[in-house]
Design a protein around this motif. Sequence first.
Motif, PDB file in Angstrom:
ATOM      1  N   ARG A 122      45.597 -31.397 -21.931  1.00 49.59           N
ATOM      2  CA  ARG A 122      44.830 -31.549 -20.691  1.00 49.59           C
ATOM      3  C   ARG A 122      45.205 -30.459 -19.715  1.00 49.59           C
ATOM      4  O   ARG A 122      44.395 -29.970 -18.966  1.00 49.59           O
ATOM      5  CB  ARG A 122      45.149 -32.895 -20.035  1.00 49.59           C
ATOM      6  N   LYS A 123      46.500 -30.110 -19.738  1.00 52.99           N
ATOM      7  CA  LYS A 123      46.974 -29.089 -18.805  1.00 52.99           C
ATOM      8  C   LYS A 123      47.678 -28.013 -19.604  1.00 52.99           C
ATOM      9  O   LYS A 123      48.416 -28.310 -20.540  1.00 52.99           O
ATOM     10  CB  LYS A 123      47.943 -29.693 -17.801  1.00 52.99           C
ATOM     11  N   ALA A 124      47.473 -26.777 -19.181  1.00 47.86           N
ATOM     12  CA  ALA A 124      48.132 -25.673 -19.874  1.00 47.86           C
ATOM     13  C   ALA A 124      48.768 -24.754 -18.849  1.00 47.86           C
ATOM     14  O   ALA A 124      48.513 -24.864 -17.649  1.00 47.86           O
ATOM     15  CB  ALA A 124      47.111 -24.912 -20.708  1.00 47.86           C
ATOM     16  N   ALA A 125      49.603 -23.872 -19.340  1.00 44.31           N
ATOM     17  CA  ALA A 125      50.154 -22.822 -18.482  1.00 44.31           C
ATOM     18  C   ALA A 125      50.070 -21.524 -19.256  1.00 44.31           C
ATOM     19  O   ALA A 125      50.309 -21.506 -20.468  1.00 44.31           O
ATOM     20  CB  ALA A 125      51.597 -23.148 -18.111  1.00 44.31           C
ATOM     21  N   VAL A 126      49.680 -20.467 -18.570  1.00 44.82           N
ATOM     22  CA  VAL A 126      49.656 -19.155 -19.210  1.00 44.82           C
ATOM     23  C   VAL A 126      50.617 -18.270 -18.429  1.00 44.82           C
ATOM     24  O   VAL A 126      50.592 -18.250 -17.191  1.00 44.82           O
ATOM     25  CB  VAL A 126      48.237 -18.543 -19.200  1.00 44.82           C
ATOM     26  N   ILE A 127      51.470 -17.574 -19.142  1.00 44.77           N
ATOM     27  CA  ILE A 127      52.428 -16.705 -18.461  1.00 44.77           C
ATOM     28  C   ILE A 127      52.091 -15.260 -18.759  1.00 44.77           C
ATOM     29  O   ILE A 127      51.984 -14.857 -19.925  1.00 44.77           O
ATOM     30  CB  ILE A 127      53.863 -17.056 -18.885  1.00 44.77           C
ATOM     31  N   GLY A 128      51.914 -14.497 -17.697  1.00 46.14           N
ATOM     32  CA  GLY A 128      51.414 -13.126 -17.808  1.00 46.14           C
ATOM     33  C   GLY A 128      49.945 -13.156 -17.423  1.00 46.14           C
ATOM     34  O   GLY A 128      49.150 -13.828 -18.077  1.00 46.14           O
ATOM     35  N   SER A 129      49.621 -12.484 -16.333  1.00 43.86           N
ATOM     36  CA  SER A 129      48.231 -12.567 -15.841  1.00 43.86           C
ATOM     37  C   SER A 129      47.521 -11.230 -16.010  1.00 43.86           C
ATOM     38  O   SER A 129      46.660 -10.873 -15.225  1.00 43.86           O
ATOM     39  CB  SER A 129      48.222 -12.993 -14.373  1.00 43.86           C
ATOM     40  N   GLY A 130      47.917 -10.476 -17.034  1.00 45.43           N
ATOM     41  CA  GLY A 130      47.258  -9.192 -17.307  1.00 45.43           C
ATOM     42  C   GLY A 130      45.929  -9.389 -17.999  1.00 45.43           C
ATOM     43  O   GLY A 130      45.288 -10.441 -17.865  1.00 45.43           O
ATOM     44  N   VAL A 131      45.530  -8.376 -18.746  1.00 43.20           N
ATOM     45  CA  VAL A 131      44.230  -8.394 -19.426  1.00 43.20           C
ATOM     46  C   VAL A 131      44.054  -9.689 -20.217  1.00 43.20           C
ATOM     47  O   VAL A 131      43.070 -10.411 -20.056  1.00 43.20           O
ATOM     48  CB  VAL A 131      44.134  -7.188 -20.393  1.00 43.20           C
ATOM     49  N   MET A 132      45.034  -9.993 -21.067  1.00 40.92           N
ATOM     50  CA  MET A 132      44.871 -11.134 -21.974  1.00 40.92           C
ATOM     51  C   MET A 132      45.190 -12.467 -21.303  1.00 40.92           C
ATOM     52  O   MET A 132      44.443 -13.431 -21.448  1.00 40.92           O
ATOM     53  CB  MET A 132      45.751 -10.969 -23.217  1.00 40.92           C
ATOM     54  N   GLY A 133      46.306 -12.522 -20.576  1.00 41.13           N
ATOM     55  CA  GLY A 133      46.723 -13.795 -19.976  1.00 41.13           C
ATOM     56  C   GLY A 133      45.637 -14.368 -19.082  1.00 41.13           C
ATOM     57  O   GLY A 133      45.274 -15.555 -19.191  1.00 41.13           O
ATOM     58  N   SER A 134      45.087 -13.531 -18.208  1.00 37.38           N
ATOM     59  CA  SER A 134      44.075 -14.042 -17.278  1.00 37.38           C
ATOM     60  C   SER A 134      42.835 -14.492 -18.040  1.00 37.38           C
ATOM     61  O   SER A 134      42.234 -15.517 -17.714  1.00 37.38           O
ATOM     62  CB  SER A 134      43.715 -12.986 -16.231  1.00 37.38           C
ATOM     63  N   ALA A 135      42.450 -13.744 -19.075  1.00 33.82           N
ATOM     64  CA  ALA A 135      41.229 -14.091 -19.815  1.00 33.82           C
ATOM     65  C   ALA A 135      41.442 -15.327 -20.694  1.00 33.82           C
ATOM     66  O   ALA A 135      40.509 -16.106 -20.916  1.00 33.82           O
ATOM     67  CB  ALA A 135      40.770 -12.913 -20.657  1.00 33.82           C
TER      68      ALA A 135
END
Length: 798
Positions: free
Chosen positions: A6-19
């Motif tokens: 239900r909830k996730a976290a992505v670490i690194g908001s570069g090209v891939m992380g943000s997408a």
Amino acid sequence: MIKDIRKAAVIGSGVMGSAIAAHLANAGIECLLLDLVPARLTEEEAARGLGTDHPAFRNRLAVQAVERLKRTNPPPLYDEAFAARIRPGNLEDHLPQLAEADWIVEAVVENLEAKKALFARIEPFRKPDAVVSSNTSGISIDAMAADCGPEFRKHFLGTHFFNPPRYMKLLEIVPGADTDPDIVRSLKRFGENRLGKGVVLAKDTPNFIANRIGTYGLLVTLREMQEHGFTVEEVDAVTGPALGRPKSATFRTLDLVGLDTFAHVARNVYDRVTDEAEKAVFDVPELVRTMVERGWIGEKAGQGFYRKIKGATGSEIWSLDLASLEYRPQKKPASGALEAAKLAKGAREKTKALLGAGDRYSAFTWRLLKQVLVYSAEKLGEIADSIREIDDAMRWGFNWELGPFETWDAIGLVPSVQRMEAEGTAVPEWVKAWIAAGHTSFYRKRDGALFYASQGDYKRLEALPEAISLAALKEEGKTVRSNAGASLVDIGDGIACLEFHSPNNAIGADILTMIGQSLEEVRRNYDGLVIANQARNFCVGANLMILLMEAQDEEWDEIDGIIRLFQDTMYRLKRFEKPVVAAPHRMTLGGGVEACLPADRIVASAETYFGLVEVGVGLIPAGGGCKEMALRASKLADHPEADLLPYLAQAFETIGMAKVSSSAHDAFKLGLFRPGDRVVVNQDYLIHEAKKTALGLAQGGYEPVPEARIRVAGAEGKAALKLAAYGMKEGGHISDHDYLIAGKLAHVLSGGDVPAGSLVTERYLLDLEREAFLSLCGEPKTQARMQHMLAKGKALRN
Ligand code: NAD
């Protein structure tokens, strides 16, 4: 086992992380997006008086990344509003919030030490059972988690998305030695069901599957090019659509990826493999090194193998001359092999044509294919457990129409292996043994099922239960009726599917006739009808060629007849006594939209680009499209105090500006879909889901849609709409011809010259549509637009 994400976290908001965060948001998942705290304040931040303790400064990287998502093209989000599902933060202040995440995805810089350090920091905060994965392109999964505890390692694996994650189908899932197999299985299902991905299981080896084979192919191509004196554009002519691969072929792809990234990816294999011959291939060629040193790394640097040159008369794309390392105008290659490939239909035939022509391009293609096929066979077992995984990875990750083993079958397994051996190429033992056992291909079909070579025998391909294949059903003899443009196929459980299969799925008399016949068939023998197909696009519109020819010959009665047939067929579809569900995907334009609007429900692929684009060819929708939009506006305004005009103005704008949705979600916003219509993320499941919806309607006691009375805005509304268009014309936003079309559109949508608030019948609006359409067909500028579209595939603004 993952219960639910239900909830996730992505670490690194570069090209891939943000997408990736964007695509999780697309799937309805709340997502935390974390990045580093920036090193220092920008001048602007300092001028605003922010301190280094201010969240605007500390979250800057992730905040900016979320903003960027809204401006990126093609859009990573189905709907800009979904950006609100992403909560930006930083790795110093927000680590405790990781405890909320069911899945943590790492997408930071491609560096083993950086990733290890990060996992050490995450480990104390992750909640028990949370899955942690890395988006690494090729670093070892086991090495990354080596210092983490057993619980962490059990829940840790690689999830390698391809760029851009919303659009690229491939997701490589890479279990480590300690990953719980249940986690792997459930994450695979999650990737397929919720994220719409095609998942392959890869082994923890350098660059996994697609990039291992893909990079090998690119390196071999570069070497062959240099060794045999081919130019950049010659290689691209061979390695693009002529081989069933994307237009970007070899060098546009490399320019897009970036030569620095490509060199890095190749280097990763070079460093980690021990076989000397393999190492030699992954040793980046001098040419690429030089280009990287000079900064000619592709699009992001403005030049790579190609460069845009601005001249007095516009810009041109020049290519790199490999001898002089200077850019020069492209020389279009001409060859019998390329010509033969162009004429051939489908990737199999194209590849054979290219190989069979006997010129230097054929020889180049052979050398290239030979090496990639043999390498893929050598790597089986090491990078993947089955040829299926390798083929899927190349189709989904590189957009090849055929994977290596499918290509091998296409060119003839036995003769090509004989030729390889005659040329002294070492063919892997398992391939030789396979042939020695009497097999002549890696794949075969039997009783409607597909089998593939696996450990010395054919193994049945277990298709996902939700993935209905019309092609397979037709092979099983489930075609109920068929003509040149369309077929009716029995998809089981009392539901039939009407499939378009004319060129580009353009709607002509054959499809309309088949719709009529299908209704008769379904009335007698089925409980409901689904309108869907599995071509590249659902339908790009009505058959413009026929229309233009009739218009040029001034055959107005003919055109009137065609339009009447279209309108009547859609009208019957709408009034049909059993449920009808339309299931569009990808490009669904003009007449394609009009074939969906009368359905009881639309069940659309998330990737549906849906629009009434007739204005682009100087026309207005006349297969019921205007009538349906007027009806929708009237329904939305169906309460005493409501003002019809704003709803009508939206329809006017949607049609008048030929707006096309950027996703199925966007089609709701444009007023083209209604509440009750549905979005399916995995396109492979579309027909299954449409069938379920049809069954649901049938079982719920379906009642046919009664003839509607439509409240219209009349002469007053028409004047208001025309006034808006006049403003656009005076402002120089639309041409005189656009204005003329807009006037006709306003006339139809507002019900003509009747008093405001009049109730009119559907038939009445259809007549207005048809009259306006016919009069536009006689306009020279409309005919010029149609001609331009047919010749160039683009709208003419005249
Ligand atoms: P990127 O450079 O665009 O983004 C990396 C992000 O990581 C940046 O926002 C940066 O601030 C952050 N970062 C850098 N060092 C960090 C550290 N020590 N700790 C925490 N965060 C740090 O890179 P990308 O292209 O998004 O790649 C991210 C990952 O995805 C890499 O592992 C890459 O190999 C992989 N990948 C990239 C692509 C692609 O096409 N770009 C495709 C598939 C996989």
